[in-house]
Design a protein around this motif. Structure first.
Motif, mmCIF file in Angstrom:
data_model
loop_
_atom_site.group_PDB
_atom_site.id
_atom_site.type_symbol
_atom_site.label_atom_id
_atom_site.label_comp_id
_atom_site.label_asym_id
_atom_site.label_seq_id
_atom_site.Cartn_x
_atom_site.Cartn_y
_atom_site.Cartn_z
ATOM 1 N N GLY A 47 -17.711 -14.111 -3.839
ATOM 2 C CA GLY A 47 -17.841 -12.701 -3.496
ATOM 3 C C GLY A 47 -18.722 -12.499 -2.275
ATOM 4 N N LEU A 48 -19.810 -13.263 -2.192
ATOM 5 C CA LEU A 48 -20.686 -13.177 -1.021
ATOM 6 C C LEU A 48 -19.956 -13.632 0.233
ATOM 7 C CD1 LEU A 48 -23.447 -12.719 0.273
ATOM 8 C CD2 LEU A 48 -24.077 -15.055 -0.411
ATOM 9 N N LEU A 119 -1.013 -6.445 4.692
ATOM 10 C CA LEU A 119 -1.407 -5.046 4.889
ATOM 11 C C LEU A 119 -1.516 -4.291 3.575
ATOM 12 C CD1 LEU A 119 0.685 -4.013 8.036
ATOM 13 C CD2 LEU A 119 -1.738 -4.626 7.911
ATOM 14 N N THR A 120 -0.888 -4.798 2.523
ATOM 15 C CA THR A 120 -0.959 -4.119 1.225
ATOM 16 C C THR A 120 -2.209 -4.491 0.462
ATOM 17 O OG1 THR A 120 0.268 -5.881 0.080
ATOM 18 C CG2 THR A 120 1.558 -4.124 1.109
ATOM 19 N N GLN A 121 -2.962 -5.471 0.940
ATOM 20 C CA GLN A 121 -4.169 -5.908 0.263
ATOM 21 C C GLN A 121 -5.340 -4.989 0.616
ATOM 22 O OE1 GLN A 121 -4.006 -8.380 -2.006
ATOM 23 N NE2 GLN A 121 -1.820 -8.395 -1.466
ATOM 24 N N PRO A 122 -6.273 -4.775 -0.324
ATOM 25 C CA PRO A 122 -7.437 -3.914 -0.034
ATOM 26 C C PRO A 122 -8.331 -4.483 1.065
ATOM 27 C CG PRO A 122 -7.687 -5.012 -2.158
ATOM 28 C CD PRO A 122 -6.281 -5.240 -1.717
ATOM 29 N N ASP A 123 -8.293 -5.818 1.245
ATOM 30 C CA ASP A 123 -9.114 -6.431 2.289
ATOM 31 C C ASP A 123 -8.812 -5.821 3.654
ATOM 32 O OD1 ASP A 123 -8.432 -8.051 0.023
ATOM 33 O OD2 ASP A 123 -9.511 -9.713 0.941
ATOM 34 N N ILE A 201 -11.367 0.392 -4.181
ATOM 35 C CA ILE A 201 -9.928 0.224 -3.915
ATOM 36 C C ILE A 201 -9.469 -1.191 -4.260
ATOM 37 C CG2 ILE A 201 -9.860 2.007 -2.129
ATOM 38 C CD1 ILE A 201 -9.921 -0.216 -0.031
ATOM 39 N N GLY A 202 -10.323 -1.960 -4.952
ATOM 40 C CA GLY A 202 -9.901 -3.268 -5.446
ATOM 41 C C GLY A 202 -10.349 -4.449 -4.630
ATOM 42 N N PHE A 203 -11.280 -4.250 -3.694
ATOM 43 C CA PHE A 203 -11.813 -5.364 -2.912
ATOM 44 C C PHE A 203 -12.879 -6.066 -3.753
ATOM 45 C CE2 PHE A 203 -14.633 -6.795 0.774
ATOM 46 C CZ PHE A 203 -13.848 -7.903 1.038
ATOM 47 N N ILE A 204 -12.603 -7.294 -4.158
ATOM 48 C CA ILE A 204 -13.484 -7.991 -5.118
ATOM 49 C C ILE A 204 -14.537 -8.779 -4.353
ATOM 50 C CG2 ILE A 204 -13.535 -9.437 -7.181
ATOM 51 C CD1 ILE A 204 -10.621 -8.910 -7.590
ATOM 52 N N TYR A 207 -20.567 -7.211 -4.960
ATOM 53 C CA TYR A 207 -20.951 -6.207 -5.953
ATOM 54 C C TYR A 207 -19.913 -6.114 -7.072
ATOM 55 C CZ TYR A 207 -21.745 -1.657 -8.094
ATOM 56 O OH TYR A 207 -21.945 -0.652 -9.004
ATOM 57 N N ARG A 208 -18.624 -6.104 -6.700
ATOM 58 C CA ARG A 208 -17.569 -5.992 -7.703
ATOM 59 C C ARG A 208 -17.587 -7.194 -8.640
ATOM 60 N NH1 ARG A 208 -15.113 -2.992 -11.194
ATOM 61 N NH2 ARG A 208 -13.050 -3.768 -11.761
ATOM 62 N N ARG A 209 -17.870 -8.356 -8.100
ATOM 63 C CA ARG A 209 -17.940 -9.548 -8.949
ATOM 64 C C ARG A 209 -19.136 -9.462 -9.898
ATOM 65 N NH1 ARG A 209 -14.875 -14.165 -7.478
ATOM 66 N NH2 ARG A 209 -13.362 -13.575 -5.883
#
Length: 254
Positions: A47-48, A119-123, A201-204, A207-209
């Motif tokens: 995640g970092l 392009l469909t990925q939150p990244d 929006i789903g970017f892991i 913090y999300r991890r």
């Protein structure tokens, strides 16, 4: 006479506060047990890595955009200057989270139409939003640096027979970047924290991890405490780098 605060004193003060936080919030030592496992640190390290990768791509890609915004607003023709002013001020006024949401929806639809899965990925939306926002912020920092240069720099460049483009490329911009470099690095530290907004929006990222981790281990206070320490260490290192560059370039604040 005011004494200058040393970096190690600031670091020591923050460390003391970090030590007191578990006591103040009555965190249980047994709930730190997941952090004794290597798998936990691998999970957070990924995640970092995503956090730093998104921040680095956004700030590096934002430099050409910042130069364009700065020059267009500083000395561009009227038909270009006013739209750029509207774009820059609009981006700076918008909530970054709202910009991420909008780009996520637009890029996802575009990616499906063109068959581009990336392009469909939150990244992609996170990086694009950080790129635009950082370009607008750094463009203003660079424009301020250009305006802060003595008028004699322009006059000397023109007296040598340099055109506007040559004077800007060879004389003005190098000095402006030199003055704006510490704020640019400071903006990188801000980006590291702003990537956490992408979790919505789903970017892991980091913090999300951390959230995923404490949902499984049922130790939210302890996990967020550790994640906060990681953020602090990264941003403190970046802050020190900005300070070192500021001193090295002779731009220390009086």
């Amino acid at each position: 006479m005011q004494t200058q605060e040393r970096p190690w004193q600031t670091f020591l003060g923050v460390v003391m506060i970090l030590i007191l936080i578990p006591l103040a919030f009555r965190m249980e030592p047994t709930r730190f047990e997941p952090f004794a496992r290597l798998s936990t640190w691998r999970f957070l390290a990924l995640g970092l890595l995503l956090t730093l990768e998104a921040s680095a791509i956004a700030i590096l890609a934002s430099i050409p955009l910042a130069v364009f915004f700065a020059l267009a607003r500083h000395s561009g023709p009227l038909w270009l200057r006013y739209p750029v002013i509207a774009i820059v001020e609009g981006i700076r006024a918008l909530p970054l989270l709202g910009l991420m949401f909008y780009l996520f929806l637009r890029l996802s639809a575009l990616g499906r139409q063109m068959g581009i899965d990336a392009l469909t990925q939150p990244d992609a939306a996170v990086i694009a939003a950080l790129w635009l926002y950082t370009g607008a912020v750094n463009g203003e920092a660079l424009r301020a640096a250009i305006l802060s240069l003595p008028r004699g720099q322009w006059e000397a460049a023109r007296s040598l027979g340099l055109t506007y483009g040559q004077a800007m490329r060879l004389v003005i911009l190098p000095q402006a970047f030199r003055r704006a470099l510490p704020p640019l690095i400071a903006q990188f530290a801000t980006l590291v924290k702003d990537t956490s907004l992408g979790a919505i929006i789903g970017f892991i990222e980091l913090y999300r991890r951390g959230v995923i981790l404490f949902q499984g281990e049922r130790n939210p206070m302890e996990t967020l405490y550790v994640v906060s320490i990681i953020y602090f260490l990264v941003n403190y290192a970046l802050g020190r780098l900005a300070g070192m560059l500021e001193q090295r370039l002779g731009l220390s604040r009086g």
